[in-house]
Design an enzyme around this catalytic site. Structure first.
Site, PDB file in Angstrom:
ATOM      1  N   ARG A 263      44.971  65.842 -45.537  1.00  0.00           N
ATOM      2  CA  ARG A 263      45.044  67.199 -46.089  1.00  0.00           C
ATOM      3  C   ARG A 263      43.681  67.660 -46.615  1.00  0.00           C
ATOM      4  O   ARG A 263      42.682  66.971 -46.471  1.00  0.00           O
ATOM      5  CB  ARG A 263      46.080  67.220 -47.221  1.00  0.00           C
ATOM      6  CG  ARG A 263      47.489  66.766 -46.809  1.00  0.00           C
ATOM      7  CD  ARG A 263      48.125  67.795 -45.915  1.00  0.00           C
ATOM      8  NE  ARG A 263      49.532  67.522 -45.697  1.00  0.00           N
ATOM      9  CZ  ARG A 263      50.540  67.966 -46.462  1.00  0.00           C
ATOM     10  NH1 ARG A 263      50.302  68.663 -47.556  1.00  0.00           N
ATOM     11  NH2 ARG A 263      51.789  67.694 -46.145  1.00  0.00           N
TER      12      ARG A 263
ATOM     13  N   CYS B  13      60.908  70.669 -59.350  1.00  0.00           N
ATOM     14  CA  CYS B  13      61.667  69.551 -58.774  1.00  0.00           C
ATOM     15  C   CYS B  13      60.835  68.289 -58.911  1.00  0.00           C
ATOM     16  O   CYS B  13      59.668  68.356 -59.305  1.00  0.00           O
ATOM     17  CB  CYS B  13      62.028  69.846 -57.309  1.00  0.00           C
ATOM     18  SG  CYS B  13      60.765  69.349 -56.124  1.00  0.00           S
TER      19      CYS B  13
ATOM     20  N   LYS C 248      52.180  62.700 -45.088  1.00  0.00           N
ATOM     21  CA  LYS C 248      50.920  63.321 -45.508  1.00  0.00           C
ATOM     22  C   LYS C 248      49.951  62.265 -46.028  1.00  0.00           C
ATOM     23  O   LYS C 248      50.361  61.213 -46.528  1.00  0.00           O
ATOM     24  CB  LYS C 248      51.193  64.383 -46.570  1.00  0.00           C
ATOM     25  CG  LYS C 248      51.914  63.863 -47.782  1.00  0.00           C
ATOM     26  CD  LYS C 248      52.225  64.963 -48.796  1.00  0.00           C
ATOM     27  CE  LYS C 248      53.426  65.795 -48.420  1.00  0.00           C
ATOM     28  NZ  LYS C 248      53.874  66.709 -49.467  1.00  0.00           N
TER      29      LYS C 248
ATOM     30  N   CYS D 189      54.322  68.482 -57.513  1.00  0.00           N
ATOM     31  CA  CYS D 189      53.191  69.241 -56.969  1.00  0.00           C
ATOM     32  C   CYS D 189      52.148  69.644 -58.013  1.00  0.00           C
ATOM     33  O   CYS D 189      51.002  69.906 -57.661  1.00  0.00           O
ATOM     34  CB  CYS D 189      53.684  70.472 -56.222  1.00  0.00           C
ATOM     35  SG  CYS D 189      54.665  70.053 -54.771  1.00  0.00           S
TER      36      CYS D 189
ATOM     37  N   CYS E  67      59.659  78.251 -52.790  1.00  0.00           N
ATOM     38  CA  CYS E  67      59.757  76.835 -52.419  1.00  0.00           C
ATOM     39  C   CYS E  67      61.212  76.454 -52.142  1.00  0.00           C
ATOM     40  O   CYS E  67      62.067  76.561 -53.026  1.00  0.00           O
ATOM     41  CB  CYS E  67      59.200  75.952 -53.524  1.00  0.00           C
ATOM     42  SG  CYS E  67      59.374  74.209 -53.087  1.00  0.00           S
TER      43      CYS E  67
ATOM     44  N   LYS F  88      46.337  62.016 -48.428  1.00  0.00           N
ATOM     45  CA  LYS F  88      45.502  62.842 -49.309  1.00  0.00           C
ATOM     46  C   LYS F  88      44.281  62.068 -49.802  1.00  0.00           C
ATOM     47  O   LYS F  88      44.419  60.942 -50.267  1.00  0.00           O
ATOM     48  CB  LYS F  88      46.329  63.326 -50.497  1.00  0.00           C
ATOM     49  CG  LYS F  88      47.478  64.230 -50.074  1.00  0.00           C
ATOM     50  CD  LYS F  88      48.240  64.775 -51.265  1.00  0.00           C
ATOM     51  CE  LYS F  88      49.258  65.826 -50.811  1.00  0.00           C
ATOM     52  NZ  LYS F  88      50.064  66.339 -51.943  1.00  0.00           N
TER      53      LYS F  88
ATOM     54  N   CYS G 232      53.752  74.366 -60.759  1.00  0.00           N
ATOM     55  CA  CYS G 232      53.788  74.519 -59.297  1.00  0.00           C
ATOM     56  C   CYS G 232      54.431  75.863 -58.944  1.00  0.00           C
ATOM     57  O   CYS G 232      54.943  76.569 -59.805  1.00  0.00           O
ATOM     58  CB  CYS G 232      54.576  73.378 -58.675  1.00  0.00           C
ATOM     59  SG  CYS G 232      56.337  73.524 -58.994  1.00  0.00           S
TER      60      CYS G 232
ATOM     61  N   ARG H  96      48.395  78.206 -45.742  1.00  0.00           N
ATOM     62  CA  ARG H  96      47.500  77.468 -46.653  1.00  0.00           C
ATOM     63  C   ARG H  96      46.151  77.235 -45.978  1.00  0.00           C
ATOM     64  O   ARG H  96      46.091  76.718 -44.869  1.00  0.00           O
ATOM     65  CB  ARG H  96      48.160  76.129 -46.979  1.00  0.00           C
ATOM     66  CG  ARG H  96      47.492  75.325 -48.031  1.00  0.00           C
ATOM     67  CD  ARG H  96      48.202  73.990 -48.227  1.00  0.00           C
ATOM     68  NE  ARG H  96      49.427  74.073 -48.998  1.00  0.00           N
ATOM     69  CZ  ARG H  96      50.326  73.079 -49.078  1.00  0.00           C
ATOM     70  NH1 ARG H  96      50.133  71.954 -48.423  1.00  0.00           N
ATOM     71  NH2 ARG H  96      51.410  73.218 -49.792  1.00  0.00           N
TER      72      ARG H  96
END
Ligand code: SRM
Ligand code: SF4
Length: 575
Positions: free
Chosen positions: A145, A477, A209, A481, A438, A211, A432, A76
């Site tokens: 991020r 899920c 994380k 995302c 994934c 953001k 996503c 990424r």
């Protein structure tokens, strides 16, 4: 009160023992018997912008042949505000073709991912990126991020000034480690380790994380309230006055567990001036670093720290750490959350073309040679590329004299027709990645969403609703995302072919939706949607959006399985 962190999670121990993220990569990479890394390196490789994955479609076949899983890396990029030059885009195109599946995937956080990069190809890929001035450092892992910034320069003459804040924040919050340079770029080993002492991340990094996004109202194209920290630009008379700071956004939930919930960020206060703004962002991060839960990663995001300690604590602590007062929030108004497709001109007369990219997948297929067309555009050197949080692409900064040449390429490859003809539903839909890469996916998303939309479009036509710009999102899920809980209609995978149906989010990303029906298969989804759209058509108020109608009509009577709704009433002053 700081969380009792005596019982540190295993990830915390791995981070602290990692020697500034060096881990055992040298040994892992040298091991040619496996395409995998050593176990502890899985957690650490994320900080370098990569995930070890395997092709889930091929697991059974490989197991039957007694072969190890088909391991590869997802890589990424770090692209603040989603911006790259045409030269960088060409590098990306070439590397994707040589070392990955070839698909350039635009993510919901304005950057690009490559999938399927074999272990032996990781270093060549990162070296090629580095030569083009690109990096993947800190795009994953427990760090700040990719920093988001509104994508559409025509919105405000202040776009460049505000984008500069995003770059400053991104630079200020980059980990200080030299490990990336040593491991992936074969750089010299750092002798004086004091040089990589990291006042922000220390040796433990963030609890989870972190953001950050900056939005320029009235368009909430970045879904600013889904971030741990959102800055909302306050502009008066074409002058940037400062930013409202909103904290505690996050889109992840767990099926059936009300303790894990999606939450929109709440506005804490207002700050002005670059130095103070960057300082405030930095200190929000240090508070989260010091008070976030380090035992249970499921409740380690800032949203949980905020709900545990309360906004009053956060504001006081932030003022104490900053050494200046955080003012009361200023009024603002969101009016949309979309990409402005087609040609737009900014205040300087430069042209921008926003094109539709289904689920952010740049590839060539039998219907459209999108990848080839974009390479042609890049080769002219006359357009910069900006990826949007809606997984689309803006070709920008085009001089009036160059517009015709870009237009011709887009027309020759059918891109303009494709963007113009796509339905309102599809233009506002996202999914996503999910299967096949994934590891957390319970069901399909980007591979199935187009198929489902094919079946929903005729239904909307039947009710004369085809022009409605309903925001629809799917995930494989509950991790959220594609931010499905902030959609008017959200499909969240529970198993292969089964989705929870959420409805009632607003159009601009200021109200979460709620769970309406659980674990529906395709027939179940279509039957429910048919009923919902028929009722909407018959009973809506004038100009009422689907999300607002659903919220008004159904959601007070629907038993709540997830309790996030209590957090969706956010405290936002209105202009
Ligand atoms: Fe995400 C984990 C893909 C945006 C919440 N996300 C993952 C992983 C890395 C799976 C994993 O941990 O092994 C997925 C890789 C799939 C693949 O094969 O590529 C993945 N997330 C994505 C992307 C590519 C989705 C897309 O189709 O665009 C997005 C990449 C963004 C980027 O460029 O950085 C992506 N992920 C998001 C967002 C949206 C956002 O940030 O606005 C969210 C919800 C917002 C939030 O963070 O709360 C999001 N991803 C998660 C979570 C849940 C985090 C949590 O608080 O519990 C996970 C799981 C985790 O971290 O444990 C996750
Ligand atoms: Fe994977 Fe779930 Fe994120 Fe989709 S929402 S990419 S299935 S983690």
């Amino acid at each position: 009160m700081a969380e009792n962190n005596e019982n540190l999670s295993s990830t915390e121990r791995i981070k602290m023992a990692s020697d500034a993220l060096r881990g055992t990569f040298v040994e892992s990479l040298a091991n040619e018997i496996t395409g995998n890394l050593y176990e502890d390196d899985h957690a650490l490789v994320r900080f370098h912008g990569m995930y070890v994955q395997d092709d889930r479609d091929r697991r059974e076949e490989r197991a039957a042949k007694k072969l190890e899983r088909l391991y590869s890396f997802m890589i990424r990029l770090r692209l603040t505000g989603g911006v790259i030059t045409p030269e960088q885009y060409i590098t990306l195109h070439n590397i994707a073709g040589e070392n990955s599946t070839g698909v350039l995937k635009i993510t919901t956080r304005q950057t690009i991912q490559l999938h399927g990069v074999l272990k032996s190809k990781v270093k060549p890929t990162l070296k090629a990126f580095n030569e083009a001035g690109l990096t993947t450092l800190a795009t994953c892992g427990d760090v700040n991020r990719n920093v988001l910034c509104s994508s559409h320069p025509k919105q405000s003459p202040l776009h460049a000034e505000i984008y500069d804040y995003a770059r400053e924040i991104a630079a200020r919050m980059l980990p200080k480690t030299n490990a990336y340079y040593e491991i992936w770029l074969d750089g010299e080993k750092l002798i004086d380790k004091e040089l990589e002492a990291d006042p922000l991340y220390q040796n433990r990094y963030m609890p989870r994380k972190f953001k950050v996004g900056i939005v320029i109202p009235p368009n909430n194209d970045i879904d600013v309230l889904g971030n741990d920290l959102g800055l909302i630009a306050i502009i008066e008379n074409n002058e940037l006055k400062g930013f409202n700071i909103a904290i505690g956004g996050g889109m992840s939930a767990t099926h059936g567990n009300p303790d894990h919930y999606a939450r929109l960020a709440s506005v804490l206060g207002f700050v002005s001036g670059k130095e103070k703004t960057v300082k405030a962002v930095y200190e929000v991060a240090t508070i989260q670093r010091d008070y976030g839960n380090r035992s249970d990663r499921k409740v380690a995001r800032l949203k949980y720290t905020l709900d545990r300690l309360g906004m009053e604590f956060w504001k006081e602590e932030l003022q104490r750490r900053c050494g200046f007062e955080i003012e009361a929030p200023k009024p603002f108004q969101f009016e949309s959350r979309q990409d402005f497709y087609g040609w737009e001109q900014n205040h300087e007369g430069l042209w921008y073309y926003t094109l539709y990219v289904e689920n952010g997948r740049i590839l060539d297929d039998e219907k459209l040679l999108l990848k080839t067309a974009l390479l042609e555009v890049a080769k002219t050197g006359k357009a910069n590329f900006t990826f949007t949080c809606n997984q689309n692409l803006v070709l920008g900064d085009i001089q009036p004299a160059d517009k015709a040449a870009i237009q011709k390429i887009l027309e020759d490859y059918g891109i303009i027709q494709h963007t113009t003809n796509v339905s309102a539903l599809r233009k506002n839909a996202m999914a996503c990645v999910a299967l096949n890469t994934c590891p957390l996916a319970l069901g399909e998303a980007q591979r199935y969403m187009p198929v489902l939309l094919d079946k929903i479009e005729p239904m909307l036509l039947k009710y004369d609703l085809a022009k409605e710009e309903i925001v629809t999102r799917m995930t494989g899920c509950p991790n959220g995302c594609s931010r499905p809980y902030a959609a008017e209609i959200g499909f969240v995978g529970t198993a292969l072919g089964k989705y929870n149906l959420f409805i009632g989010g607003d159009r601009n990303g200021e109200r979460l939706n709620k769970l309406y029906k659980e674990s529906l298969d395709e027939n179940g989804l279509l039957t429910e949607l048919d009923y919902l759209f028929a009722t909407y058509k018959a009973e809506r108020n004038e100009k009422e959006t689907f999300g607002d109608f659903a919220h008004r009509k159904w959601l007070n009577s629907v038993p709540l399985i997830r309790t996030a709704s209590s957090f969706s009433e956010i405290n936002l002053p209105k202009a």
